[in-house]
Design a protein around this motif. Structure first.
Motif, PDB file in Angstrom:
ATOM      1  N   LYS A   2       0.402  -1.004  -0.410  1.00  0.00           N
ATOM      2  CA  LYS A   2       0.035   0.314   0.026  1.00  0.00           C
ATOM      3  C   LYS A   2       1.386   0.970  -0.008  1.00  0.00           C
ATOM      4  N   LYS A   3       0.447   2.332  -1.091  1.00  0.00           N
ATOM      5  CA  LYS A   3       1.066   3.399  -1.128  1.00  0.00           C
ATOM      6  C   LYS A   3       0.448   4.559   0.140  1.00  0.00           C
ATOM      7  N   CYS A   4       0.344   5.685   0.345  1.00  0.00           N
ATOM      8  CA  CYS A   4       0.486   6.928   2.037  1.00  0.00           C
ATOM      9  C   CYS A   4      -0.457   7.336   0.130  1.00  0.00           C
ATOM     10  N   LEU A  10       5.611   3.960   1.741  1.00  0.00           N
ATOM     11  CA  LEU A  10       4.464   2.436   1.521  1.00  0.00           C
ATOM     12  C   LEU A  10       4.783   1.688   2.450  1.00  0.00           C
ATOM     13  N   GLN A  11       3.909   0.962   2.548  1.00  0.00           N
ATOM     14  CA  GLN A  11       3.500   0.175   3.572  1.00  0.00           C
ATOM     15  C   GLN A  11       3.215  -0.970   3.213  1.00  0.00           C
ATOM     16  N   SER A  12       3.548  -2.389   4.519  1.00  0.00           N
ATOM     17  CA  SER A  12       2.356  -3.854   3.668  1.00  0.00           C
ATOM     18  C   SER A  12       1.205  -3.941   3.531  1.00  0.00           C
ATOM     19  N   ASP A  13       0.029  -4.968   3.209  1.00  0.00           N
ATOM     20  CA  ASP A  13      -1.008  -4.610   2.772  1.00  0.00           C
ATOM     21  C   ASP A  13      -1.443  -4.977   4.267  1.00  0.00           C
ATOM     22  N   ASP A  14      -0.996  -5.094   5.445  1.00  0.00           N
ATOM     23  CA  ASP A  14      -1.475  -5.874   6.528  1.00  0.00           C
ATOM     24  C   ASP A  14      -2.250  -4.742   7.049  1.00  0.00           C
ATOM     25  N   ARG A  15      -1.280  -2.958   6.714  1.00  0.00           N
ATOM     26  CA  ARG A  15      -1.623  -2.161   7.733  1.00  0.00           C
ATOM     27  C   ARG A  15      -2.339  -0.854   6.968  1.00  0.00           C
ATOM     28  N   LEU A  25      -4.743   4.548   5.597  1.00  0.00           N
ATOM     29  CA  LEU A  25      -4.470   3.714   3.705  1.00  0.00           C
ATOM     30  C   LEU A  25      -5.724   3.620   3.076  1.00  0.00           C
ATOM     31  N   GLY A  26      -5.151   2.878   2.049  1.00  0.00           N
ATOM     32  CA  GLY A  26      -7.073   3.030   1.061  1.00  0.00           C
ATOM     33  C   GLY A  26      -6.417   0.838   0.547  1.00  0.00           C
ATOM     34  N   ASN A  27      -6.896   1.136  -0.681  1.00  0.00           N
ATOM     35  CA  ASN A  27      -7.063  -0.738  -0.889  1.00  0.00           C
ATOM     36  C   ASN A  27      -5.195  -0.711  -1.201  1.00  0.00           C
ATOM     37  N   PRO A  28      -5.148  -2.204  -1.389  1.00  0.00           N
ATOM     38  CA  PRO A  28      -3.146  -2.048  -1.262  1.00  0.00           C
ATOM     39  C   PRO A  28      -3.480  -1.689  -3.833  1.00  0.00           C
TER      40      PRO A  28
END
Length: 202
Positions: A2-4, A10-15, A25-28
């Motif tokens: 995921k991108k803020c 950049l973040q992991s999908d579980d965040r 955060l939005g969708n992956p």
């Protein structure tokens, strides 16, 4: 991944919230977007590693190197012009020979005199030719060091490569600084010579 949308981190999908700014955060990202992002990151990493190399050529030196090549062409053209002017000046003064003039007196006698009134222009043109030759050498050195630093270093260390087996010397920080000073000094001096020669033509 995921991108803020707020800070771009950049973040992991579980965040669900951004670790950097705390935004939701939005969708992956899609696989295509991740591939584009990875390509951009790899390009940036390669650019950073390239700029950290000893023989990296920055944009400003590419520009100055190109100007140096143009300066070489300008000096060569000026040398041709000065040579033509020197030949024309000598043709207009058939008695001129290496700075001396054969002068016929009113009584029919003749003598050899130095002729500053005739040779001054020729001497000035010959000085311009000399300045132009120095300018070509300096601009050539500047262009070589700016556009092809690896080739310049290879030529500089060629004697070591010929005499010693498996010799691949790398430049020290002091050598890199000296090379930078040399190429900029050559460019500046050559540009000053070009300005002098042009001003002497006016």
């Amino acid at each position: 991944m995921k991108k803020c949308k707020k800070c771009g981190a950049l973040q992991s999908d579980d965040r669900n919230t951004c670790l950097d700014c705390g935004a939701v955060l939005g969708n992956p990202m899609s696989e295509e977007d991740e591939e584009i992002l990875n390509d951009n990151l790899s390009d940036r990493i390669s650019d950073l590693s390239e700029s950290a190399e000893d023989f990296h050529v920055p944009v400003i030196e590419k520009i100055l190197g190109t100007i140096s090549i143009i300066g070489i062409v300008a000096f060569v053209i000026l040398i041709g012009i000065f040579r033509v002017q020197i030949n024309e000046e000598k043709a207009q003064n058939p008695y001129y020979s290496d700075g001396f003039v054969i002068v016929e007196n009113d009584d029919g006698t003749s003598g050899i005199y130095s002729g500053p009134f005739i040779s001054a222009k020729i001497n000035r043109l010959e000085e311009n030719v000399l300045f132009s030759i120095f300018g070509v050498i300096l601009y050539f050195t500047s262009a070589l060091l700016m556009l092809f630093p690896r080739v310049a270093w290879y030529l500089e260390t060629l004697r070591y490569r010929l005499w010693f087996h498996d010799c691949d010397p790398s430049p020290s920080y002091f050598a890199l600084v000296c090379a930078k000073i040399l190429r900029y000094s050559c460019f500046i001096i050559a540009s000053v010579l070009l300005a002098i020669v042009i001003s002497r033509m006016i």
